[in-house]
Scaffold this motif. Structure first.
Motif, short mmCIF file in Angstrom:
data_model
loop_
_atom_site.label_atom_id
_atom_site.label_comp_id
_atom_site.label_asym_id
_atom_site.label_seq_id
_atom_site.Cartn_x
_atom_site.Cartn_y
_atom_site.Cartn_z
N MET A 141 0.85 -1.19 0.00
CA MET A 141 0.00 0.00 0.00
C MET A 141 0.89 1.25 0.00
O MET A 141 1.86 1.33 0.75
CB MET A 141 -0.90 0.03 1.24
CG MET A 141 -1.79 1.27 1.32
SD MET A 141 -2.64 1.44 2.91
CE MET A 141 -3.84 0.13 2.79
N MET A 142 0.54 2.20 -0.85
CA MET A 142 1.24 3.48 -0.85
C MET A 142 0.23 4.59 -0.56
O MET A 142 -0.86 4.62 -1.15
CB MET A 142 1.90 3.74 -2.21
CG MET A 142 3.11 2.88 -2.49
SD MET A 142 4.50 3.14 -1.34
CE MET A 142 4.93 4.85 -1.67
N LEU A 143 0.60 5.48 0.35
CA LEU A 143 -0.22 6.65 0.66
C LEU A 143 0.39 7.86 -0.03
O LEU A 143 1.57 8.17 0.20
CB LEU A 143 -0.28 6.88 2.17
CG LEU A 143 -0.76 5.73 3.04
CD1 LEU A 143 -0.66 6.13 4.52
CD2 LEU A 143 -2.18 5.33 2.70
N LEU A 144 -0.36 8.51 -0.88
CA LEU A 144 0.07 9.78 -1.47
C LEU A 144 -0.68 10.88 -0.72
O LEU A 144 -1.90 11.01 -0.86
CB LEU A 144 -0.26 9.84 -2.97
CG LEU A 144 0.88 9.45 -3.92
CD1 LEU A 144 1.28 8.00 -3.68
CD2 LEU A 144 0.49 9.67 -5.36
N VAL A 145 0.04 11.63 0.09
CA VAL A 145 -0.61 12.54 1.03
C VAL A 145 -0.28 14.00 0.70
O VAL A 145 0.90 14.40 0.69
CB VAL A 145 -0.19 12.21 2.48
CG1 VAL A 145 -0.94 13.12 3.45
CG2 VAL A 145 -0.47 10.75 2.80
N ASP A 146 -1.30 14.77 0.45
CA ASP A 146 -1.19 16.19 0.14
C ASP A 146 -0.98 16.98 1.43
O ASP A 146 -1.85 17.01 2.30
CB ASP A 146 -2.48 16.62 -0.57
CG ASP A 146 -2.55 18.11 -0.89
OD1 ASP A 146 -1.59 18.84 -0.57
OD2 ASP A 146 -3.58 18.52 -1.45
N ILE A 147 0.21 17.60 1.57
CA ILE A 147 0.46 18.42 2.76
C ILE A 147 0.65 19.89 2.37
O ILE A 147 1.38 20.63 3.02
CB ILE A 147 1.66 17.90 3.60
CG1 ILE A 147 2.95 17.89 2.77
CG2 ILE A 147 1.37 16.51 4.15
CD1 ILE A 147 4.20 17.66 3.62
N GLY A 159 -4.90 8.18 7.27
CA GLY A 159 -3.61 7.57 6.89
C GLY A 159 -3.14 6.57 7.92
O GLY A 159 -2.62 5.50 7.58
N ALA A 160 -3.34 6.89 9.20
CA ALA A 160 -2.95 5.97 10.28
C ALA A 160 -3.76 4.68 10.22
O ALA A 160 -3.22 3.58 10.33
CB ALA A 160 -3.13 6.66 11.64
N VAL A 196 -4.76 8.21 -2.55
CA VAL A 196 -4.36 9.61 -2.71
C VAL A 196 -5.27 10.45 -1.81
O VAL A 196 -6.48 10.52 -2.03
CB VAL A 196 -4.51 10.09 -4.17
CG1 VAL A 196 -3.93 11.50 -4.32
CG2 VAL A 196 -3.82 9.13 -5.13
N LEU A 197 -4.68 11.05 -0.77
CA LEU A 197 -5.46 11.84 0.20
C LEU A 197 -5.20 13.32 -0.04
O LEU A 197 -4.08 13.80 0.16
CB LEU A 197 -5.07 11.45 1.63
CG LEU A 197 -5.44 10.02 2.04
CD1 LEU A 197 -4.27 9.08 1.80
CD2 LEU A 197 -5.84 9.96 3.50
N VAL A 202 -5.78 2.53 -7.76
CA VAL A 202 -5.75 3.88 -7.19
C VAL A 202 -7.12 4.27 -6.63
O VAL A 202 -8.14 4.15 -7.30
CB VAL A 202 -5.31 4.92 -8.23
CG1 VAL A 202 -5.24 6.31 -7.60
CG2 VAL A 202 -3.96 4.56 -8.83
N ILE A 203 -7.11 4.73 -5.38
CA ILE A 203 -8.32 5.22 -4.72
C ILE A 203 -8.06 6.63 -4.22
O ILE A 203 -7.12 6.87 -3.45
CB ILE A 203 -8.72 4.32 -3.52
CG1 ILE A 203 -8.92 2.87 -3.97
CG2 ILE A 203 -9.99 4.86 -2.84
CD1 ILE A 203 -7.80 1.95 -3.61
N GLY A 204 -8.86 7.57 -4.66
CA GLY A 204 -8.75 8.94 -4.17
C GLY A 204 -9.64 9.15 -2.96
O GLY A 204 -10.76 8.63 -2.91
N ILE A 205 -9.15 9.89 -1.98
CA ILE A 205 -9.98 10.30 -0.84
C ILE A 205 -9.98 11.82 -0.81
O ILE A 205 -9.00 12.44 -0.45
CB ILE A 205 -9.47 9.71 0.49
CG1 ILE A 205 -9.50 8.18 0.43
CG2 ILE A 205 -10.30 10.23 1.66
CD1 ILE A 205 -9.03 7.49 1.70
#
Length: 289
Positions: A80-86, A107-108, A181-182, A203-206
């Motif tokens: 699993m890869m988390l792509l996190v927009d900060i 994400g946690a 993708v968050l 790919v799943i967008g949140i």
């Protein structure tokens, strides 16, 4: 500013909450939603009544003059890869939590769902540049490290470039991954990159949003600042047309995001900062099972 003690306390709280949710809600759903998507060839054996005729190996069957079936096994290990927009817009929030807080908690939960299933998890934290890459690994300590980074890392840049994050993912990961993708997806041009990533990964967008992203309160003159560009505007929220224009823009953007993900063959979830994200995730996992 969080002290080291505050960070450790918050990380521990998120671990406890995530593990509880994973244990009671997500383990079965996660397993069903993502396991078994990939099947690898294991062996050929003699045909048994009840075997799927689609998997008869006709070459081997002809050679031995008796039917043989191809046997497959589920590819157990996933990444699993988390792509996190900060980016700066993630710091916005008017009820319960900022978008960043919700993204960190989701994400946690996703990280510990993967880890509890003995899968690898990694992360790409991005703004309009790559802020941090965390290679995928297994184990509790690695999960805690990801949560700590989600909690504390602040973007050096303010904008959002989802295309760059997706391309970075494609260039750094060879195997097929589950990719979450968050983001609030305040980026007008990531459709081509999503289409490419969607062919390689699941790919799943949140899409995380604050209620005020959708609806302005009727409180008269309000000074607003675009967190990513720094542009300041005075708007009259008591003007119905102003409120309606703001709301229409939100729904247009939401619909555009839906279409982008649909055309790329990817899923998209919408979660408000005041919403119960657990129910949204669980419904999604069950729907995929």
């Amino acid at each position: 500013m969080l002290t080291t003690a505050d960070i450790l306390k918050k990380v521990k709280e998120l671990e406890i909450k995530s593990k509880k949710l994973t244990r009671h809600l997500f383990t079965g759903e996660y397993h069903s939603a993502f396991k078994g998507k990939g099947m690898s060839f294991k062996e050929v054996r003699e045909y048994h009544p009840g075997d799927d005729v689609r998997f008869i190996d006709w070459n081997v069957s002809a050679r031995f003059n008796t039917p043989f079936s191809k046997m497959f096994e589920e590819e157990r290990e996933l990444t699993m890869m988390l792509l996190v927009d900060i980016s700066a817009s993630s710091l916005f929030g008017t009820v319960h939590a900022r978008k960043k807080d919700l993204v960190t908690e989701i994400g946690a939960v996703l990280s510990f769902s993967a880890i509890s299933n003995n899968d690898k998890v990694g992360a790409v934290l991005f703004s309009d540049g790559i802020e941090k890459y965390i290679p995928p690994k297994k184990g509790r300590d690695h999960g805690l490290f990801i949560v700590r980074e989600l909690l504390t890392l602040e973007g050096k840049r303010k904008g959002t470039d989802i295309t760059q994050a997706l391309r970075y993912l494609n260039n750094t990961t060879r195997q097929r991954c589950i990719v979450f993708v968050l983001s609030d997806f305040l980026d007008p041009a990531f459709s081509d990159a999503l289409r490419v990533a969607g062919k390689k990964h699941d790919v799943i967008g949140i899409k995380v949003y604050d209620p005020m992203d959708m609806k302005l309160p009727d409180i008269g003159i309000m000074e607003t600042e675009d967190a990513e560009t720094g542009k300041v505007l005075l708007i009259d929220t008591s003007d119905y047309f102003v409120r309606k224009t703001h709301e229409d823009a939100f729904f247009q953007h939401t619909e555009w995001c839906k279409q982008v993900f649909l055309r790329a063959g990817c899923d998209l979830l919408h979660i408000a900062t005041r919403e119960d994200y657990v129910k949204v995730l669980q419904k999604f996992f069950i729907g995929r099972s």
